[in-house]
Design a protein around this motif. Structure first.
Motif, PDB file in Angstrom:
ATOM      1  N   SER A 262       0.828  -1.208   0.000  1.00 40.30           N
ATOM      2  CA  SER A 262       0.000   0.000   0.000  1.00 40.30           C
ATOM      3  C   SER A 262       0.863   1.259   0.000  1.00 40.30           C
TER       4      SER A 262
ATOM      5  N   ARG B  18       3.653   1.495  -1.645  1.00 34.75           N
ATOM      6  CA  ARG B  18       4.078   1.638  -3.032  1.00 34.75           C
ATOM      7  C   ARG B  18       2.941   2.143  -3.925  1.00 34.75           C
ATOM      8  N   TRP B  19       1.707   1.707  -3.645  1.00 30.63           N
ATOM      9  CA  TRP B  19       0.580   2.105  -4.484  1.00 30.63           C
ATOM     10  C   TRP B  19       0.171   3.551  -4.255  1.00 30.63           C
ATOM     11  N   ARG B  20       0.155   3.982  -3.001  1.00 30.34           N
ATOM     12  CA  ARG B  20      -0.392   5.296  -2.699  1.00 30.34           C
ATOM     13  C   ARG B  20       0.663   6.293  -2.248  1.00 30.34           C
TER      14      ARG B  20
END
Length: 164
Positions: A157, A159-161
């Motif tokens: 998460s 890395r994603w956000r």
């Protein structure tokens, strides 16, 4: 007479899986008035302590130890391991890491429960009915998902956000 302790461990596992998402949701609601770490420890710690005390009264000290050990593996362990993993990737930001791990904890528990009940569904067989080595490997996989899953999901998460 057979012991009820393995069934008690399974029931506490199911109760922890079922109660994780409402507990985290309530902790986020309480975080409006309290720091999130305190809110999470009050909600989750209070529920675990109430469960252990209830089993101590109804089932005795050995049964309470079984529930406490199950809670240690499925509640304390995943949160500690997850915060350690995520905080290293979030530049030591422990409050951010705790929020990410708390959101990932019910997801990882649900994934571990799906793997646990995968061999036969809810009505028939689970991982404990598998043969010796296969059963041990499957049970180890379930515990690994429950222990390391929140940390892995929390790191993903980030890395994603992004970190904020």
């Amino acid at each position: 007479m057979e012991s009820f302790l393995p069934l008690l461990s399974l029931l506490s596992y199911v109760a922890i899986v079922a109660g994780a998402a409402p507990a985290v949701g309530l902790a986020f609601l309480l975080a409006r008035w309290l720091p999130f770490q305190r809110a999470l420890s009050l909600v989750v710690g209070g529920a675990v302590l109430a469960g252990i005390l209830g089993v101590l009264v109804l089932g005795g000290p050995v049964a309470a130890l079984v529930v406490a050990a199950t809670a240690l593996v499925l509640v304390v362990g995943p949160l500690l391991v997850g915060v350690a993993l995520v905080s290293t990737r979030a530049d030591g930001n422990v409050p951010l890491a705790l929020r990410r791990v708390a959101l990932a904890w019910p997801v990882a528990l649900l994934a571990s429960a799906l793997v646990f009940f995968l061999p036969g569904g809810l009505s028939r067989y689970n991982v404990t009915f598998l043969d010796q080595l296969v059963g041990l490997l499957a049970l180890g996989f379930v515990v690994a998902i429950a222990l390391v899953g929140p940390g892995v999901i929390g790191v993903l998460s980030l890395r994603w956000r992004g970190t904020r």
